[in-house]
Design an enzyme around this catalytic site. Structure first.
Site, PDB file in Angstrom:
ATOM      1  N   HIS A  97       0.803  -1.103  -0.002  1.00 30.48           N
ATOM      2  CA  HIS A  97      -0.061  -0.118   0.013  1.00 30.48           C
ATOM      3  C   HIS A  97       0.984   1.190   0.064  1.00 30.48           C
ATOM      4  CE1 HIS A  97      -2.929   2.900   1.038  1.00 30.48           C
ATOM      5  NE2 HIS A  97      -2.755   3.125   2.201  1.00 30.48           N
ATOM      6  N   HIS A  99       1.008   5.726  -1.056  1.00 29.20           N
ATOM      7  CA  HIS A  99       0.179   6.921  -1.298  1.00 29.20           C
ATOM      8  C   HIS A  99       1.075   7.613  -2.556  1.00 29.20           C
ATOM      9  CE1 HIS A  99      -2.184   7.625   2.521  1.00 29.20           C
ATOM     10  NE2 HIS A  99      -2.185   6.135   2.033  1.00 29.20           N
ATOM     11  N   ASP A 122       0.694  -4.684 -20.903  1.00 29.20           N
ATOM     12  CA  ASP A 122       1.834  -5.671 -20.815  1.00 29.20           C
ATOM     13  C   ASP A 122       1.545  -6.188 -19.367  1.00 29.20           C
ATOM     14  OD1 ASP A 122       3.026  -5.526 -23.030  1.00 29.20           O
ATOM     15  OD2 ASP A 122       4.504  -3.921 -22.485  1.00 29.20           O
ATOM     16  N   HIS A 171      -8.714   7.350  -1.314  1.00 24.26           N
ATOM     17  CA  HIS A 171      -7.320   7.144  -0.437  1.00 24.26           C
ATOM     18  C   HIS A 171      -6.161   6.731  -1.198  1.00 24.26           C
ATOM     19  CE1 HIS A 171      -5.992   4.105   3.082  1.00 24.26           C
ATOM     20  NE2 HIS A 171      -5.179   4.934   2.521  1.00 24.26           N
ATOM     21  N   TYR A 229       7.214 -13.658 -24.240  1.00 24.11           N
ATOM     22  CA  TYR A 229       8.204 -12.468 -23.788  1.00 24.11           C
ATOM     23  C   TYR A 229       9.213 -12.776 -23.032  1.00 24.11           C
ATOM     24  CZ  TYR A 229       9.695  -7.938 -22.019  1.00 24.11           C
ATOM     25  OH  TYR A 229      10.483  -6.836 -21.635  1.00 24.11           O
TER      26      TYR A 229
HETATM   27 ZN   LIG Z   1      -3.193   4.824   3.328  1.00 29.84          ZN
END
Ligand SMILES: [Zn+2]
Length: 232
Positions: A97, A99, A122, A171, A229
């Site tokens: 996660h 930002h 891709d 978010h 590939y």
């Molecule tokens: Zn966050």
């Protein structure tokens, strides 16, 4: 004494350190976890610790119910979101996660990222999906669990291993992969796709999505049984 989770913690530590290195978050924003499917535990970044101060021993090991198995710090506040994904999806070994700026920009605009070009194709064969906005009631209920539920809701009918990324509306991005390294790589890919799509839409607000045959061609070059590939 060596921890039985040493290797898992080391991988989670290294994956977390990649986040600032790749410019995907500043300060304490974001977190990465590494999951051990056989033992049903994940190692995750502790809450509120800056990346450059993070040590392997700071990592927190929790089981699938969220109980701490090892560690002296509190786990990331986003821990319940990671656990919802590991409980729901087989084959996921890492969740990231961040930002990161462009991906978060699209999430704040509550827009999925259109598949404008082959760089995108891709990596995934559809727009990067954006979840619904969380209801006021859900925010009050159990915010981090509800964030995971929003992602699952958005992924009904989708294969999370084919589309290893999502924007949580208002978010920011969550990404995942078979390994924690792959989850962080996907976070970097998502940020680049978000940046390219932003440039495309700025130059031409009516830019067309990539035609379907080109999407399939590029996606299947790298994924599935007929992939060709790269090196064998
Ligand atoms: Zn966050």
């Amino acid at each position: 004494m060596r921890s039985p989770y040493q290797e898992l913690k080391e991988r989670a530590w290294a994956a977390n350190r990649e986040i600032p290195k790749r410019g995907l978050a500043i300060s304490t924003f974001g977190n990465v976890s590494a999951f051990d499917d056989a033992r049903g535990v994940m190692a995750i970044k502790p809450s509120g610790v800056e990346y450059d101060r993070l040590t392997v021993d700071d990592l927190v090991v929790v089981d699938l119910s969220g109980s701490i198995v090892e560690g002296r710090l509190r786990p990331s506040s986003d821990t319940p979101t990671h656990l919802v994904l590991y409980r729901a999806w087989k084959g996921i070994g890492g969740v990231a996660h961040t930002h990161s700026g462009y991906a978060t920009g699209w999430a704040q605009a509550r827009l999925s990222i259109p598949i404008y070009g082959t760089t995108h194709a891709d990596h995934l064969a559809e727009d990067v999906p954006c979840t619904a906005v969380m209801s006021d009631e859900a925010v009050r209920r159990d915010y981090e669990v509800e964030t995971g539920e929003l992602i699952l809701e958005c992924f009904k009918g989708r294969d999370p291993l084919h589309t290893p990324m999502v924007l949580v509306a208002g978010h920011g991005p969550f990404t995942w992969g078979e390994t924690p390294e792959k989850a962080v790589y996907n976070a970097a890919v998502l940020e680049e796709l978000a940046r390219m799509a932003f440039v495309t839409r700025t130059l031409d607000p009516a830019a067309a999505r990539l035609p379907d045959p080109l999407i399939r061609k590029h996606f299947e070059r790298k994924h599935g049984k007929n992939a060709y590939y790269g090196q064998k």
